[in-house]
Design a protein around this motif. Structure first.
Motif, PDB file in Angstrom:
ATOM      1  N   SER A   1     -55.566  31.513 -22.113  1.00  0.00           N
ATOM      2  CA  SER A   1     -54.627  30.451 -22.505  1.00  0.00           C
ATOM      3  C   SER A   1     -53.440  30.397 -21.551  1.00  0.00           C
ATOM      4  CB  SER A   1     -54.144  30.675 -23.935  1.00  0.00           C
ATOM      5  OG  SER A   1     -55.209  30.565 -24.846  1.00  0.00           O
TER       6      SER A   1
ATOM      7  N   LEU B   1     -55.315  25.669 -28.312  1.00  0.00           N
ATOM      8  CA  LEU B   1     -56.134  26.203 -27.242  1.00  0.00           C
ATOM      9  C   LEU B   1     -56.554  27.652 -27.485  1.00  0.00           C
ATOM     10  CD1 LEU B   1     -57.558  25.853 -24.539  1.00  0.00           C
ATOM     11  CD2 LEU B   1     -55.413  26.519 -23.433  1.00  0.00           C
ATOM     12  N   PRO B   2     -55.647  28.567 -27.849  1.00  0.00           N
ATOM     13  CA  PRO B   2     -56.110  29.943 -28.074  1.00  0.00           C
ATOM     14  C   PRO B   2     -57.202  30.031 -29.144  1.00  0.00           C
ATOM     15  CG  PRO B   2     -53.724  29.888 -27.946  1.00  0.00           C
ATOM     16  CD  PRO B   2     -54.194  28.459 -27.988  1.00  0.00           C
TER      17      PRO B   2
ATOM     18  N   VAL C   1     -50.411  22.662 -23.757  1.00  0.00           N
ATOM     19  CA  VAL C   1     -50.842  24.066 -23.781  1.00  0.00           C
ATOM     20  C   VAL C   1     -49.674  24.954 -24.197  1.00  0.00           C
ATOM     21  CG1 VAL C   1     -51.716  25.995 -22.397  1.00  0.00           C
ATOM     22  CG2 VAL C   1     -52.671  23.698 -22.074  1.00  0.00           C
TER      23      VAL C   1
END
Length: 131
Positions: free
Chosen positions: A84, A49-50, A20
């Motif tokens: 996030s 992830l974002p 992450v």
């Protein structure tokens, strides 16, 4: 052995937390400050992830904008940045929690320093986020 299981769970959770962090760093850091080439994930079709969160919230147009080279800092909405960073914090907390069975055993403190370092690095990234 319980300590082996705790160490394995810690490694898994720390690996997730680092991924992450890496997803966030790929967008928010410059290549000079990171010491490696950044910004290549979206360009090569990898979803960070974002961007995954943005795609899920607003649709595939976000991914297309990223693939065309648009700055992800403007593609990803503030709510997805917050989510996030929350995911990063949760993953770090899970890694810390995995160490609980070790108590104050030798080496546990060193492992906790890894999560502490990642937490500080994440906080430094948060300052760079557009949200």
């Amino acid at each position: 052995h319980p300590s082996h299981a705790a160490a394995a769970e810690f490694g898994l959770r720390l690996g997730i937390a680092y991924q992450v962090y890496d997803d966030l760093a790929d967008i928010l850091l410059s290549s000079d400050s990171a010491g490696k080439t950044l910004g290549t994930d979206a360009a090569s079709g990898k979803l960070t992830l974002p961007l995954l969160l943005e795609r899920d919230a607003s649709g595939p147009a976000a991914v297309e904008r990223a693939r065309r080279g648009e700055d992800l800092r403007s593609v990803v909405a503030p709510a997805r940045w917050h989510a996030s960073f929350a995911a990063l914090e949760a993953a770090i907390a899970a890694a810390d929690a995995a160490l609980a069975p070790l108590g104050e055993a030798p080496g546990a403190g060193l492992l906790r320093r890894l999560t502490g370092f990642l937490r500080l690095a994440g906080q430094a990234l948060r300052v760079r986020s557009p949200a």
